[in-house]
Scaffold this motif. Structure first.
Motif, mmCIF file in Angstrom:
data_model
loop_
_atom_site.group_PDB
_atom_site.id
_atom_site.type_symbol
_atom_site.label_atom_id
_atom_site.label_comp_id
_atom_site.label_asym_id
_atom_site.label_seq_id
_atom_site.Cartn_x
_atom_site.Cartn_y
_atom_site.Cartn_z
ATOM 1 N N THR A 5 -0.623 -16.694 -25.259
ATOM 2 C CA THR A 5 -1.139 -17.964 -24.738
ATOM 3 C C THR A 5 -0.485 -18.380 -23.431
ATOM 4 O OG1 THR A 5 0.481 -19.188 -26.038
ATOM 5 C CG2 THR A 5 -1.680 -18.819 -27.038
ATOM 6 N N LYS A 6 0.546 -17.674 -23.000
ATOM 7 C CA LYS A 6 1.271 -18.082 -21.800
ATOM 8 C C LYS A 6 1.495 -16.895 -20.886
ATOM 9 C CE LYS A 6 3.897 -21.710 -24.065
ATOM 10 N NZ LYS A 6 5.205 -22.198 -24.399
ATOM 11 N N ILE A 7 1.781 -17.266 -19.610
ATOM 12 C CA ILE A 7 2.171 -16.250 -18.641
ATOM 13 C C ILE A 7 3.633 -16.506 -18.321
ATOM 14 C CG2 ILE A 7 1.837 -15.361 -16.327
ATOM 15 C CD1 ILE A 7 -1.061 -16.207 -16.533
ATOM 16 N N PHE A 8 4.451 -15.502 -18.443
ATOM 17 C CA PHE A 8 5.869 -15.622 -18.141
ATOM 18 C C PHE A 8 6.115 -15.010 -16.775
ATOM 19 C CE2 PHE A 8 5.563 -15.643 -22.738
ATOM 20 C CZ PHE A 8 6.267 -16.789 -23.046
ATOM 21 N N MET A 9 6.779 -15.804 -15.897
ATOM 22 C CA MET A 9 7.007 -15.350 -14.524
ATOM 23 C C MET A 9 8.501 -15.418 -14.211
ATOM 24 S SD MET A 9 3.942 -17.396 -12.656
ATOM 25 C CE MET A 9 4.087 -16.539 -11.135
ATOM 26 N N ARG A 10 8.830 -14.708 -13.155
ATOM 27 C CA ARG A 10 10.203 -14.802 -12.668
ATOM 28 C C ARG A 10 10.388 -16.153 -11.977
ATOM 29 N NH1 ARG A 10 9.772 -9.012 -11.866
ATOM 30 N NH2 ARG A 10 11.460 -8.105 -13.082
ATOM 31 N N LYS A 11 11.617 -16.528 -11.744
ATOM 32 C CA LYS A 11 11.944 -17.843 -11.205
ATOM 33 C C LYS A 11 11.375 -18.057 -9.817
ATOM 34 C CE LYS A 11 15.613 -21.162 -10.892
ATOM 35 N NZ LYS A 11 14.779 -22.274 -11.168
ATOM 36 N N GLY A 12 11.446 -17.137 -8.913
ATOM 37 C CA GLY A 12 10.981 -17.303 -7.523
ATOM 38 C C GLY A 12 9.496 -17.638 -7.447
ATOM 39 N N PRO A 13 8.622 -16.755 -7.942
ATOM 40 C CA PRO A 13 7.191 -17.077 -7.888
ATOM 41 C C PRO A 13 6.821 -18.326 -8.714
ATOM 42 C CG PRO A 13 7.507 -14.746 -8.340
ATOM 43 C CD PRO A 13 8.857 -15.381 -8.385
ATOM 44 N N HIS A 14 7.533 -18.484 -9.849
ATOM 45 C CA HIS A 14 7.252 -19.676 -10.672
ATOM 46 C C HIS A 14 7.571 -20.946 -9.912
ATOM 47 C CE1 HIS A 14 8.289 -22.779 -13.650
ATOM 48 N NE2 HIS A 14 7.210 -22.299 -14.303
ATOM 49 N N ASP A 15 8.730 -20.985 -9.238
ATOM 50 C CA ASP A 15 9.119 -22.170 -8.474
ATOM 51 C C ASP A 15 8.133 -22.435 -7.338
ATOM 52 O OD1 ASP A 15 11.227 -22.627 -10.110
ATOM 53 O OD2 ASP A 15 12.729 -21.719 -8.772
ATOM 54 N N LYS A 16 7.678 -21.336 -6.702
ATOM 55 C CA LYS A 16 6.719 -21.494 -5.612
ATOM 56 C C LYS A 16 5.415 -22.110 -6.127
ATOM 57 C CE LYS A 16 4.917 -18.995 -1.685
ATOM 58 N NZ LYS A 16 4.746 -17.728 -1.011
ATOM 59 N N LEU A 17 4.873 -21.582 -7.214
ATOM 60 C CA LEU A 17 3.646 -22.128 -7.795
ATOM 61 C C LEU A 17 3.850 -23.558 -8.305
ATOM 62 C CD1 LEU A 17 2.146 -19.132 -9.787
ATOM 63 C CD2 LEU A 17 1.156 -20.266 -7.803
ATOM 64 N N GLU A 18 5.015 -23.800 -8.899
ATOM 65 C CA GLU A 18 5.313 -25.141 -9.416
ATOM 66 C C GLU A 18 5.393 -26.150 -8.286
ATOM 67 O OE1 GLU A 18 5.986 -28.090 -12.215
ATOM 68 O OE2 GLU A 18 5.244 -26.062 -12.482
ATOM 69 N N SER A 19 6.055 -25.769 -7.180
ATOM 70 C CA SER A 19 6.131 -26.703 -6.043
ATOM 71 C C SER A 19 4.745 -26.958 -5.456
ATOM 72 C CB SER A 19 7.092 -26.175 -4.971
ATOM 73 O OG SER A 19 6.543 -25.030 -4.348
ATOM 74 N N HIS A 20 3.888 -25.937 -5.416
ATOM 75 C CA HIS A 20 2.512 -26.098 -4.945
ATOM 76 C C HIS A 20 1.747 -27.057 -5.859
ATOM 77 C CE1 HIS A 20 -1.613 -25.165 -3.868
ATOM 78 N NE2 HIS A 20 -1.183 -24.530 -2.788
ATOM 79 N N ARG A 21 1.923 -26.887 -7.177
ATOM 80 C CA ARG A 21 1.253 -27.764 -8.148
ATOM 81 C C ARG A 21 1.754 -29.205 -8.017
ATOM 82 N NH1 ARG A 21 2.098 -30.229 -12.807
ATOM 83 N NH2 ARG A 21 4.232 -29.507 -12.953
#
Length: 125
Positions: A5-21
């Motif tokens: 049910t989830k996508i697990f990402m590394r911290k760098g890309p996750h932070d980038k997508l999170e900051s965009h969101r």
């Protein structure tokens, strides 16, 4: 990595997508807040405008009623003045008419007495 049910990402890309969101979320929230403030301000403006127009209507009505009352008083004063002048003219006319009638009566009486005197003299001779 993909989970069920989830996508697990590394911290760098996750932070980038999170900051965009977060950026787009903040932009959307700012837009909604500004729209709500605009609606509230518009409502306040319409209420204030309606109150100002009501006060203006009331004040213009007061001015109009005061003007109408002044005109009415002036008209009543003019009517009283005209009636008073009419009464003076009527008295003057009636006095002159009575004098004229009296003068005519005296003249006609004198003329009648002259005629009677003439006929009386003629009847003796």
């Amino acid at each position: 990595q993909l989970g069920k049910t989830k996508i697990f990402m590394r911290k760098g890309p996750h932070d980038k997508l999170e900051s965009h969101r977060v950026f787009h979320q903040n932009a959307s929230v700012t837009l909604i807040q500004s729209w709500m403030r605009m609606m509230q301000q518009n409502r306040r403006y319409l209420i204030t405008e309606d109150a100002a127009l009501t006060v203006q209507r009331w004040y213009r009505g007061c001015l109009g009623r005061a003007r109408w009352w002044r005109l009415r008083e002036a008209q009543a004063g003019q009517l009283l003045t005209n009636n008073f002048r009419m009464q003076l003219k009527r008295r003057k006319y009636n006095k002159a008419r009575a004098g004229t009638v009296r003068l005519q009566a005296q003249y006609r009486g004198r003329m009648a007495r002259k005629v009677i005197a003439a006929t009386t003299i003629q009847s003796y001779y």
